[in-house]
Design a protein around this motif. Structure first.
Motif, mmCIF file in Angstrom:
data_model
loop_
_atom_site.group_PDB
_atom_site.id
_atom_site.type_symbol
_atom_site.label_atom_id
_atom_site.label_comp_id
_atom_site.label_asym_id
_atom_site.label_seq_id
_atom_site.Cartn_x
_atom_site.Cartn_y
_atom_site.Cartn_z
ATOM 1 N N ARG A 3 0.690 -1.096 0.374
ATOM 2 C CA ARG A 3 -0.233 -0.031 -0.503
ATOM 3 C C ARG A 3 0.806 1.435 -0.379
ATOM 4 N NH1 ARG A 3 -2.950 -4.063 2.570
ATOM 5 N NH2 ARG A 3 -5.229 -2.945 2.049
ATOM 6 N N THR A 4 1.789 1.414 -1.080
ATOM 7 C CA THR A 4 2.104 2.521 -1.106
ATOM 8 C C THR A 4 3.156 2.633 -2.344
ATOM 9 O OG1 THR A 4 4.266 1.095 -0.875
ATOM 10 C CG2 THR A 4 3.796 1.734 1.435
ATOM 11 N N PHE A 12 -5.510 7.410 -3.218
ATOM 12 C CA PHE A 12 -4.679 8.579 -2.709
ATOM 13 C C PHE A 12 -6.089 9.706 -2.307
ATOM 14 C CE2 PHE A 12 -1.333 11.410 -1.765
ATOM 15 C CZ PHE A 12 -1.075 10.885 -1.189
ATOM 16 N N SER A 23 -3.254 15.080 1.683
ATOM 17 C CA SER A 23 -2.225 14.688 0.837
ATOM 18 C C SER A 23 -0.646 14.109 1.210
ATOM 19 C CB SER A 23 -1.844 15.117 -0.694
ATOM 20 O OG SER A 23 -3.411 15.428 -1.687
ATOM 21 N N ILE A 63 4.468 7.775 -1.632
ATOM 22 C CA ILE A 63 2.927 7.954 -0.981
ATOM 23 C C ILE A 63 2.820 6.955 0.240
ATOM 24 C CG2 ILE A 63 2.574 10.364 -2.173
ATOM 25 C CD1 ILE A 63 0.528 8.043 -3.970
ATOM 26 N N ARG A 64 1.663 6.479 0.870
ATOM 27 C CA ARG A 64 0.936 5.919 1.536
ATOM 28 C C ARG A 64 -0.427 5.519 1.273
ATOM 29 N NH1 ARG A 64 1.259 7.258 6.826
ATOM 30 N NH2 ARG A 64 0.062 8.628 6.925
ATOM 31 N N LEU A 65 -1.179 5.040 0.405
ATOM 32 C CA LEU A 65 -2.576 4.598 0.232
ATOM 33 C C LEU A 65 -3.257 4.420 0.864
ATOM 34 C CD1 LEU A 65 -0.828 1.933 -3.152
ATOM 35 C CD2 LEU A 65 -1.650 5.452 -3.234
ATOM 36 N N GLN A 72 -9.456 10.880 5.637
ATOM 37 C CA GLN A 72 -7.926 10.232 5.449
ATOM 38 C C GLN A 72 -6.842 11.688 5.783
ATOM 39 O OE1 GLN A 72 -7.243 7.273 5.622
ATOM 40 N NE2 GLN A 72 -9.016 6.142 4.707
ATOM 41 N N ASN A 80 0.140 11.808 4.564
ATOM 42 C CA ASN A 80 0.311 10.481 3.893
ATOM 43 C C ASN A 80 0.804 10.417 2.905
ATOM 44 O OD1 ASN A 80 -2.352 8.823 4.889
ATOM 45 N ND2 ASN A 80 -3.677 11.218 3.435
#
Length: 540
Positions: free
Chosen positions: A149-150, A175, A204, A250-252, A201, A207
């Protein structure tokens, strides 16, 4: 005594003037500097096949097409707008390093452009001295690791291209970023970045878990190499003040395989005003799976309407009873709703016909001016009614007033977690946007009426929005908040920068100044509103 004070003051002004003049590159002598810079860069590239892809001067046939292709506010493409002396389009990280090293060696000012959506054009315009643009268009690769998940996203990629790559590989990952597919990830992530997933979440920048950069010395660094303060600063502090960001890790985030998109319009003034007024009391408090924006705009020459586009992370069968409980005044019906995947919801919001529309790099044909505010308590119903009336103005034919709800995850993250400080306590952010046709930019008198409409609306809202400071979002940059003085000025650059810096960053401003002073003490990366170096008396 008065005579002595006069001479002391005169000497002080003379010294400051000479210091200032010494720091401003000579226009007449810059030709040699630029030629030396190009020679330096050519030698460092050392590849006759790569050089034409990287270095573009005004003598090249492709120069103006490259420059204009990413100017996403056409009012900055008029003839009198300052143009760069060259454009550098790196194809690898070492090209950026070479550009920075040669620019420092030969006193060349640089600006860095990702997608070209800077509200005031700072990524491709410098008004007080010759400059070079580093255009990141060729550094646009996206590599996703669905299992972990990245992903790594290069700065030259657009939000739409990122969404496209995620949508190809997964129906249950997403994202949190914006709604305009041509926006570059460099500017968006660097300033914060938000969209329909923000209440669930966050931003941007919330994350982003690593980055690759080139600093003012030309060094390639990752998170470990740059250190935590530096990494903190580039996620929401405007990365262009500190370095060139090459790519972001990034972290999804998880999303359900079925989401619901809806849109409700109110065309009568009475109903629209009442619904927006009610929206203020619920939009930030509903469950964080639910995002409801409010908008005012025109449907034709005379008709104004309010719209309430929204996204619910779940099926319509769960959404309808929730809306009946939390926001019955909207009157949401099943026919207003459509179930789909998250990536399909992105297409709905951008009015795209297919996945391929996410990757289209189109240049807008509408110029604009925008301002924004943060609202901490509901504005009076009379003020909502006035907003409705102002959209009736002739110069508001293409205008929009956009109310974006906060709450949810946005209230859970501390104000100092990253530089973006507008967190708990904010009900919503309100943006005032005037648009006009590109051809109107030929006559400045024709466009001043649009500027005045935005300025007047901003002034009207003064009593109802955040105060001390009156907050603003750095990704909605506004030169009216102030820029560094280009003439005689007794203030330090820090004192000037604080005027707008605290509006963008509140209490995080001083920490950003500390990071800037540490990592870029010579203020190599600067623009009209960049983070200042502590105690600098220089001008841009």
């Amino acid at each position: 005594m008065e005579f002595s004070s006069f001479w002391l003051s005169l000497i002080k002004n003379f010294v400051l003037l000479n210091l200032t003049l010494a720091r401003i590159p000579s226009i007449s002598g810059h030709g040699t500097n630029h030629e030396d810079f190009l020679t330096c860069l050519s030698l460092r590239l050392n590849d006759v096949t790569v050089e034409p892809r990287v270095i573009h001067t005004s003598e090249d046939s492709s120069f103006f097409s490259i420059l204009n292709s990413s100017i996403q506010n056409p009012r900055f493409s008029v003839l009198e707008t300052p143009k760069p002396v060259s454009i550098i389009t790196p194809v690898q990280a070492t090209d950026v390093q070479s550009t920075i090293k040669c620019a420092r060696l030969h006193d060349i000012h640089v600006r860095t452009r990702s997608g070209g959506h800077d509200y005031e054009g700072f990524s491709y315009i410098a008004r007080t001295r010759p400059f070079v643009v580093i255009d990141m268009r060729n550094l646009r690769s996206i590599t996703l690791d669905i299992g972990n998940r990245t992903g790594w996203v290069q700065t030259g990629a657009t939000i739409g291209e990122l969404y496209y790559e995620i949508g190809k590989l997964s129906k249950s990952l997403a994202f949190p970023a914006g709604l305009y597919p041509t926006v570059g990830v460099g500017g968006q992530f660097g300033g914060g970045g938000y969209g329909t997933l923000m209440r669930k979440q966050g931003l941007s920048a919330d994350n982003v878990i690593d980055a690759h950069i080139v600093d003012s010395s030309g060094r390639f660094l990752d998170r470990q190499g740059m250190g935590e303060d530096f990494f903190w600063a580039i996620r929401g502090g405007g990365g262009s003040s500190f370095c060139v960001v090459l790519s972001w890790k990034i972290r999804l985030v998880d999303v359900p395989t079925v989401v619901t998109v809806f849109d409700v319009a109110k065309t009568s003034e009475k109903e629209a005003v009442r619904t927006i007024n009610n929206w203020q009391y619920v939009a930030d408090k509903v469950p964080d799976d639910l995002f409801i924006r409010a908008m005012l705009q025109r449907s034709n020459e005379t008709a104004v309407y309010a719209s309430f586009p929204g996204l619910y992370l779940g099926p319509v069968s769960d959404l309808l009873p929730l809306m009946e409980e939390k926001f019955p005044e909207l009157g949401l019906k099943i026919e207003d709703c459509r179930e789909m995947s998250w990536i399909e919801s992105v297409l709905v919001f951008i009015k795209g016909e297919s996945m391929n529309s996410l990757t289209e790099r189109k240049r807008t044909s509408r110029s604009f001016k925008g301002k924004d505010d943060f609202v901490l308590k509901p504005i009076p119903k009379t003020a909502v009614r006035e907003l409705w009336k102002r959209v009736h103005a002739p110069e508001a034919r293409l205008a929009k007033i956009i109310l974006t709800p906060f709450g949810g995850r946005m209230s859970e993250v501390a104000e100092n977690e990253i530089p973006f400080p507008h967190r708990g306590g904010n009900l919503y952010e309100i943006q005032y946007l005037a648009y006009w046709k590109e051809e109107e930019d030929k006559n400045k008198t024709d466009t001043e009426k649009y500027m005045r409409w935005v300025e007047s609306l901003y002034e009207f809202m003064t009593p109802y929005v955040s105060k001390s400071p009156r907050g603003a979002y750095v990704n909605f940059r506004d030169v009216d908040l102030g820029t560094y003085n280009q003439g005689m000025n007794m203030k330090t650059k820090y004192d000037e920068g604080k005027i707008w810096g605290v509006k963008y960053f509140k209490n995080n401003f001083d920490r950003l100044v500390g990071v800037k002073t540490s990592v870029d003490p010579m203020d190599f990366f600067c623009d009209e509103q960049s983070i200042p170096v502590l105690n600098s008396v220089d001008v841009i």
